[in-house]
Motif scaffolding. Structure first.
Motif, PDB file in Angstrom:
ATOM      1  N   LEU A   1      20.984  26.383  12.909  1.00 32.30           N
ATOM      2  CA  LEU A   1      21.576  26.390  14.245  1.00 32.30           C
ATOM      3  C   LEU A   1      20.916  25.354  15.157  1.00 32.30           C
ATOM      4  CD1 LEU A   1      21.841  30.262  14.668  1.00 32.30           C
ATOM      5  CD2 LEU A   1      23.685  28.674  14.108  1.00 32.30           C
ATOM      6  N   THR A   2      20.118  24.473  14.552  1.00 32.31           N
ATOM      7  CA  THR A   2      19.385  23.494  15.353  1.00 32.31           C
ATOM      8  C   THR A   2      20.299  22.447  15.987  1.00 32.31           C
ATOM      9  OG1 THR A   2      18.938  22.452  13.238  1.00 32.31           O
ATOM     10  CG2 THR A   2      17.127  23.641  14.230  1.00 32.31           C
ATOM     11  N   GLY A   3      21.547  22.338  15.478  1.00 32.14           N
ATOM     12  CA  GLY A   3      22.479  21.366  16.050  1.00 32.14           C
ATOM     13  C   GLY A   3      23.225  21.894  17.270  1.00 32.14           C
ATOM     14  N   LEU A   4      23.017  23.174  17.607  1.00 34.96           N
ATOM     15  CA  LEU A   4      23.688  23.716  18.791  1.00 34.96           C
ATOM     16  C   LEU A   4      23.203  22.986  20.033  1.00 34.96           C
ATOM     17  CD1 LEU A   4      23.519  27.610  18.354  1.00 34.96           C
ATOM     18  CD2 LEU A   4      25.531  26.149  18.062  1.00 34.96           C
ATOM     19  N   ARG A   5      24.126  22.675  20.926  1.00 36.41           N
ATOM     20  CA  ARG A   5      23.734  21.999  22.162  1.00 36.41           C
ATOM     21  C   ARG A   5      23.320  23.020  23.215  1.00 36.41           C
ATOM     22  NH1 ARG A   5      27.077  17.361  21.837  1.00 36.41           N
ATOM     23  NH2 ARG A   5      26.340  16.575  23.835  1.00 36.41           N
TER      24      ARG A   5
ATOM     25  N   ASN B   1      24.000  34.441  20.176  1.00 33.83           N
ATOM     26  CA  ASN B   1      25.427  34.428  20.500  1.00 33.83           C
ATOM     27  C   ASN B   1      26.224  33.707  19.413  1.00 33.83           C
ATOM     28  OD1 ASN B   1      24.858  35.744  22.906  1.00 33.83           O
ATOM     29  ND2 ASN B   1      24.786  33.851  24.122  1.00 33.83           N
ATOM     30  N   ALA B   2      25.680  32.610  18.916  1.00 37.01           N
ATOM     31  CA  ALA B   2      26.357  31.841  17.868  1.00 37.01           C
ATOM     32  C   ALA B   2      26.450  32.638  16.569  1.00 37.01           C
ATOM     33  CB  ALA B   2      25.626  30.517  17.634  1.00 37.01           C
ATOM     34  N   THR B   3      25.391  33.394  16.265  1.00 37.22           N
ATOM     35  CA  THR B   3      25.403  34.217  15.052  1.00 37.22           C
ATOM     36  C   THR B   3      26.516  35.262  15.130  1.00 37.22           C
ATOM     37  OG1 THR B   3      23.022  33.877  14.816  1.00 37.22           O
ATOM     38  CG2 THR B   3      23.984  35.708  13.581  1.00 37.22           C
TER      39      THR B   3
ATOM     40  N   MET C   1      30.958  25.005  16.899  1.00 36.93           N
ATOM     41  CA  MET C   1      30.195  25.504  18.056  1.00 36.93           C
ATOM     42  C   MET C   1      29.218  24.451  18.584  1.00 36.93           C
ATOM     43  SD  MET C   1      29.421  29.490  17.298  1.00 36.93           S
ATOM     44  CE  MET C   1      29.503  29.842  15.573  1.00 36.93           C
ATOM     45  N   GLU C   2      28.817  23.535  17.694  1.00 38.34           N
ATOM     46  CA  GLU C   2      27.894  22.475  18.121  1.00 38.34           C
ATOM     47  C   GLU C   2      28.515  21.563  19.177  1.00 38.34           C
ATOM     48  OE1 GLU C   2      26.772  20.563  14.494  1.00 38.34           O
ATOM     49  OE2 GLU C   2      25.331  22.137  13.943  1.00 38.34           O
ATOM     50  N   GLN C   3      29.848  21.611  19.301  1.00 36.02           N
ATOM     51  CA  GLN C   3      30.504  20.749  20.294  1.00 36.02           C
ATOM     52  C   GLN C   3      30.425  21.307  21.716  1.00 36.02           C
ATOM     53  OE1 GLN C   3      34.473  20.292  18.764  1.00 36.02           O
ATOM     54  NE2 GLN C   3      33.682  19.707  16.754  1.00 36.02           N
ATOM     55  N   VAL C   4      30.039  22.576  21.837  1.00 38.87           N
ATOM     56  CA  VAL C   4      29.996  23.189  23.177  1.00 38.87           C
ATOM     57  C   VAL C   4      28.686  22.790  23.868  1.00 38.87           C
ATOM     58  CG1 VAL C   4      30.008  25.361  24.454  1.00 38.87           C
ATOM     59  CG2 VAL C   4      31.377  25.131  22.367  1.00 38.87           C
ATOM     60  N   THR C   5      28.797  22.144  25.034  1.00 36.42           N
ATOM     61  CA  THR C   5      27.581  21.677  25.710  1.00 36.42           C
ATOM     62  C   THR C   5      27.241  22.490  26.949  1.00 36.42           C
ATOM     63  OG1 THR C   5      28.920  20.110  26.938  1.00 36.42           O
ATOM     64  CG2 THR C   5      27.842  19.294  24.953  1.00 36.42           C
TER      65      THR C   5
END
Ligand SMILES: [Zn+2]
Length: 444
Positions: free
Chosen positions: A276-280, A289-291, A311-315
């Motif tokens: 999940l390190t790519g989450l912004r 929340n992502a999990t 999900m990584e696109q959400v900033t």
């Protein structure tokens, strides 16, 4: 208890069953209303709602969505049910994180089709109805729901999945007590056909989900534990060794999770890990929340890897976590509405020595009682520059003084920002209306 006995593999099998029932149930619901179209009364209600919304917007009273939804529901009280007929709905509710999780789950589901959502956080029936009227065609709907309305909205929208993240104290002078809310969820969700995706680490959530037939448990963590020291089943003391918890006096205990947040990665029911390190979106709370959002998306056949990529696109979510330039500084905007939210936000800024700008209001949308300030452990801010603004800046100042935190009070945001060292990020933490005011002021 309903949560015993089914391991991760069983949960996944349940997920696939849900996928196959989506189309069938949609057809059945379409049959009720006739070929998927709205009855005449509902059409009038939608049109009236849109007109009212447009008038409200023209009068400069915000987006007009809520007032439009209110008018439409007055004309057709069953409108929300009609507008969600034939779609696969997901509901998301919690004290904290529901707007963000709604956004993440919607993003993940867009991998397989268009998704309608109340993305701006209007989460009571009128706002939800307006959002659904706005987007009539999307096959999926991911809906944030205010905690108090969850059973009602679940009854009307007949969701496929309901995500339950956490329950803790919030707006003490307005909301029902946390315990009563958990009881209301438990009673209201007892007969639901939905699959609950629920946090195994929050005893009140586990209690609330306890009578439902289908539950996928997620180890999403719980940093604020002050509302969960006694057993909701028998009143006994809950013991909490490490990650585990259980009642000393009865059989109420932590269910076996199928999904888990483990450090910087999620673990799926097959034991697969997705980084999940790519989450912004920053912080442990957002990884949780992502999990949960990935677990929801998997019920519809979306692979966790694919869900996380999306999900990584959400900033930023409705301005939260946004970084904006203002008066020569970079401000990172963080929202904290209640003690659990403040704790999560402190976790977020703890890795930095950035100055922290705090703003607290006590308007009716915040709850007018600021006694919650005494529930927050402000000692966490010791040793860094702390700038204080907001309508209740003096209440906060007293609290900080008792906590042994050095701080300076300013009359407004401009004066505070000018006092912060230039070229440094300023972490701005504000409660609800203070956050909205700040956003407006700094143009976020
Ligand atoms: Zn007990």
């Amino acid at each position: 208890m309903a949560h015993g006995g089914v391991g991760p593999a069983g949960r996944l099998a349940e997920g696939h069953r849900v996928t196959t029932t989506v189309a069938a149930d949609g057809d059945e619901k379409a049959a009720r209303t006739g070929a998927g179209g709205l009855p005449a009364r509902a059409k009038v209600a939608v049109a009236a709602g849109k007109v009212t919304g447009a008038v409200s917007r023209a009068a400069g009273r915000g987006s007009g969505a809520v007032i439009g939804g209110r008018v439409a529901l007055r004309l057709d009280p069953e409108l929300l049910g009609r507008l969600t007929t034939g779609r696969a709905c997901v509901l998301v509710s919690a004290t904290n994180g529901k707007t963000t999780t709604t956004r993440l789950a919607a993003e993940a589901l867009r991998a397989i089709g268009p998704v309608a959502s109340n993305a701006l956080g209007a989460n009571m029936p009128a706002g939800i109805t307006a959002a659904m009227a706005q987007d009539r065609d999307a096959r999926f709907a991911v809906i944030e729901v205010d905690e108090k309305y969850l059973p009602t909205v679940a009854e009307q929208t007949r969701p496929k999945a309901i995500a339950l993240l956490n329950l803790s104290r919030d707006q003490l002078d307005r909301a029902a007590e946390t315990r009563m809310l958990a009881q209301r969820w438990r009673d209201g969700l007892a007969g639901t056909a939905a699959t609950l995706v629920a946090n195994a680490d929050d005893p009140l959530v586990v209690w609330a989900a306890g009578l439902a037939q289908h539950v996928v448990w997620v180890a999403a963590g719980q940093s604020w534990q002050e509302d969960a020291w006694s057993c909701p089943q028998c009143g006994g003391v809950l013991h909490r060794p490490d990650e585990d918890w259980g009642c000393a006096s009865c059989d109420f205990r932590r269910p076996e999770p199928a999904w888990a947040l483990e450090g910087d990665a999620l673990r799926d029911p097959q034991g697969g890990r997705v980084e999940l390190t790519g989450l912004r979106l920053p912080g442990r709370a957002n990884r949780a929340n992502a999990t949960t959002a990935a677990a929801v998306a998997s019920l519809f056949g979306v692979d966790a890897q694919v869900a996380v990529k999306r999900m990584e696109q959400v900033t930023a979510v409705a301005g939260r976590y946004d970084t904006v330039r203002y008066r020569g500084r970079a401000l990172r905007l963080l929202l904290a509405k209640n003690p659990a939210g403040w704790l999560e936000t402190f976790d977020l800024v703890s890795g930095t020595d950035h100055p922290v700008l705090l703003s607290v209001n006590a308007l009716s949308a915040d709850g007018t009682d600021t006694s919650w300030l005494w529930d927050v452990d402000y000692t966490r801010l010791r040793g860094r520059p702390v700038l204080v603004i907001g309508q209740r800046r003096l209440d906060l100042a007293v609290r900080l003084q008792v906590a042994g935190v050095d701080f300076t009070v300013y009359d407004d945001v401009d004066a505070a920002v000018d006092a912060a060292p230039p070229a440094q990020i300023v972490e701005v933490i504000a409660n609800y209306t203070a956050f909205q005011q700040l956003r407006q002021r700094v143009g976020a």
